[in-house]
Design a protein around this motif. Structure first.
Motif, PDB file in Angstrom:
ATOM      1  N   LEU A 275       0.831  -1.209   0.000  1.00  0.00           N
ATOM      2  CA  LEU A 275       0.000   0.000   0.000  1.00  0.00           C
ATOM      3  C   LEU A 275       0.864   1.256   0.000  1.00  0.00           C
ATOM      4  N   GLU A 276       0.434   2.253  -0.767  1.00  0.00           N
ATOM      5  CA  GLU A 276       1.180   3.504  -0.868  1.00  0.00           C
ATOM      6  C   GLU A 276       0.244   4.696  -0.702  1.00  0.00           C
ATOM      7  N   ASN A 277       0.843   5.820  -0.366  1.00  0.00           N
ATOM      8  CA  ASN A 277       0.077   7.057  -0.278  1.00  0.00           C
ATOM      9  C   ASN A 277      -0.449   7.459  -1.646  1.00  0.00           C
ATOM     10  N   THR A 278      -1.641   8.028  -1.677  1.00  0.00           N
ATOM     11  CA  THR A 278      -2.217   8.529  -2.919  1.00  0.00           C
ATOM     12  C   THR A 278      -2.625   9.986  -2.712  1.00  0.00           C
ATOM     13  N   PRO A 279      -2.849  10.712  -3.801  1.00  0.00           N
ATOM     14  CA  PRO A 279      -3.296  12.121  -3.665  1.00  0.00           C
ATOM     15  C   PRO A 279      -4.699  12.247  -3.088  1.00  0.00           C
ATOM     16  N   GLY A 284     -10.092   6.358   6.211  1.00  0.00           N
ATOM     17  CA  GLY A 284     -10.024   4.908   6.374  1.00  0.00           C
ATOM     18  C   GLY A 284      -8.751   4.323   5.795  1.00  0.00           C
ATOM     19  N   TYR A 285      -8.362   4.823   4.606  1.00  0.00           N
ATOM     20  CA  TYR A 285      -7.151   4.316   3.981  1.00  0.00           C
ATOM     21  C   TYR A 285      -5.916   4.707   4.786  1.00  0.00           C
ATOM     22  N   GLU A 286      -5.934   5.911   5.340  1.00  0.00           N
ATOM     23  CA  GLU A 286      -4.797   6.347   6.153  1.00  0.00           C
ATOM     24  C   GLU A 286      -4.674   5.501   7.417  1.00  0.00           C
ATOM     25  N   SER A 287      -5.796   5.052   7.958  1.00  0.00           N
ATOM     26  CA  SER A 287      -5.742   4.172   9.124  1.00  0.00           C
ATOM     27  C   SER A 287      -5.104   2.835   8.759  1.00  0.00           C
ATOM     28  N   LEU A 288      -5.345   2.368   7.534  1.00  0.00           N
ATOM     29  CA  LEU A 288      -4.706   1.135   7.080  1.00  0.00           C
ATOM     30  C   LEU A 288      -3.199   1.334   6.920  1.00  0.00           C
ATOM     31  N   LEU A 289      -2.801   2.470   6.389  1.00  0.00           N
ATOM     32  CA  LEU A 289      -1.376   2.761   6.256  1.00  0.00           C
ATOM     33  C   LEU A 289      -0.704   2.820   7.624  1.00  0.00           C
TER      34      LEU A 289
END
Length: 395
Positions: A275-279, A284-289
């Motif tokens: 998983l990588e950062n996206t614009p 929720g995605y940041e919690s996965l990161l």
């Protein structure tokens, strides 16, 4: 300041003097004051304590105020300083030692690697030889080793050089394993306290306030010196603001398998996805990161230990497999219904307005040549393609 180790040497008779001192049992009860002075075993000319009066009030003992035992004192009113030996002075051992030292306890350390410089920086006495450390007679042995190396390290310690009532404490992420190991290896006179700080150098770097600390008094002698010592050790975490949770080792492992192991398992799985950062990151995605980042910092040895030494972990792993299959089947079943409806529409192609849908308003279905559930392998890492769509129970 009350030193628990000094109580080992108290005697009621001094053979080198010509008089006999009488000691009242109440003398060694802790007073409500912060500091308690106790006679040294080397004192020759000390004033005898009369059992008929209270030394502080000069009132008859029967009329003196009732003294409070240390077990019933609030942690903030106790001032017992321990000599604690940390076995395994790696990242986690140093993390705990910093707070223990700040609270005024004397900390000794021993590890396979040379951490003498790190120990000196935080005020810890470092020993390169386990025999030398044990000959210092620490009151508490705090094992901060990895799960996989705990048994080897414990069996290598010169237990015969320790006092017979030494308190052994572990901080492993599993609890039934160290409990069984301690009961099997340690002499029956040794006390046992199994604990698990539910935090680490990352999650506890800003303080331990409100963070859970689980403990189980597996074997603590009934003598006041031993119960007081166990409470004094737990006070390290109470005074740091931890949320103290007394729980059996079996219950801990059951709960941890459904929380800690699942957390690490999902973090490891998501790490494999890269998983990588996206614009356009969502919360929720940041919690996965963040989950991936927190779990990836821990060694795989820790993750493997959580699996190998917790009998509940395999059950949770099977439940995860079942849950994953259930979600895939749910997706496949929904897609199958859409395909069936599309086929029914095509058989009635000459009719307009079937179920309110015209020829120009067919269901939005994916192209037969495109499968959104199938992720094409990367060009840098070609792998076998897997078709996750299931129709009538077949791939």
């Amino acid at each position: 300041m009350l030193s628990l180790s000094s109580l080992h040497h108290l005697s009621s008779t001094n053979s080198t003097t010509h008089h006999t001192t009488q000691q009242c049992p109440s003398t060694f009860l802790s007073s409500p004051t912060t500091h308690v002075s106790l006679p040294s075993r080397r004192t020759r000319n000390h004033t005898p304590v009369r059992c008929g009066t209270d030394s502080n009030s000069n009132l008859p003992l029967s009329h003196a105020p009732e003294k409070t035992s240390m077990n019933n004192l609030d942690a903030s009113k106790r001032d017992v300083k321990l000599k604690i030996a940390v076995i395994g002075f790696g990242n986690f051992g140093q993390f705990l030692a910093k707070t223990i030292v700040k609270q005024g306890h004397r900390v000794l350390a021993y590890s396979r690697s040379d951490y003498s410089r790190a120990a000196k920086e935080i005020g810890v006495e470092y020993f390169s030889d386990a025999d030398d450390l044990c000959e210092e007679h620490p009151e508490v042995i705090l094992l901060c080793t990895s799960i996989l190396s705990t048994e080897k390290v414990l069996r290598s310690l010169p237990l015969h050089r320790l006092r017979r009532s030494t308190l052994f404490v572990d901080v492993l992420s599993v609890k039934e394993f160290p409990r069984s190991l301690f009961l099997q290896v340690l002499p029956k006179d040794f006390d046992i306290l199994c604990t698990h700080p539910m935090f680490g150098p990352d999650s506890g770097k800003s303080g331990w306030g409100g963070l859970p600390f689980v403990f189980d008094k597996v074997r603590v002698g009934s003598e006041s010196i031993r119960t007081n010592r166990a409470e004094a050790f737990l006070d390290v975490f109470r005074n740091a603001g931890c949320r103290m949770v007394e729980m059996t080792c079996a219950d801990h492992d059951k709960h941890a398998a459904g929380s800690q192991f699942i957390t690490h398992m999902m973090g490891r799985v998501l790490e494999k996805l890269g998983l990588e950062n996206t614009p356009i990151n969502t919360k929720g995605y940041e919690s996965l990161l963040n989950l991936v980042d927190n779990t990836a910092r821990d060694s795989f040895e820790l993750f493997y230990g959580l699996f190998l030494y917790n009998k509940n972990a395999m059950e949770q792993l099977d439940r995860m497999d079942w849950a994953f299959e259930m979600v895939k089947k749910q997706l496949s079943g929904y897609l199958h219904d859409l395909v069936r409806k599309q086929l029914m529409l095509e058989t009635n192609n000459d009719q307009i307005g079937v179920n309110g849908i015209s020829n120009d308003q067919k269901l939005m279905l994916p192209s037969p040549t495109y499968n959104p559930l199938q992720i094409p392998p990367s060009a840098d890492n070609p792998e076998k393609k897997h078709d996750f769509v299931m129709v009538n129970g077949k791939r």
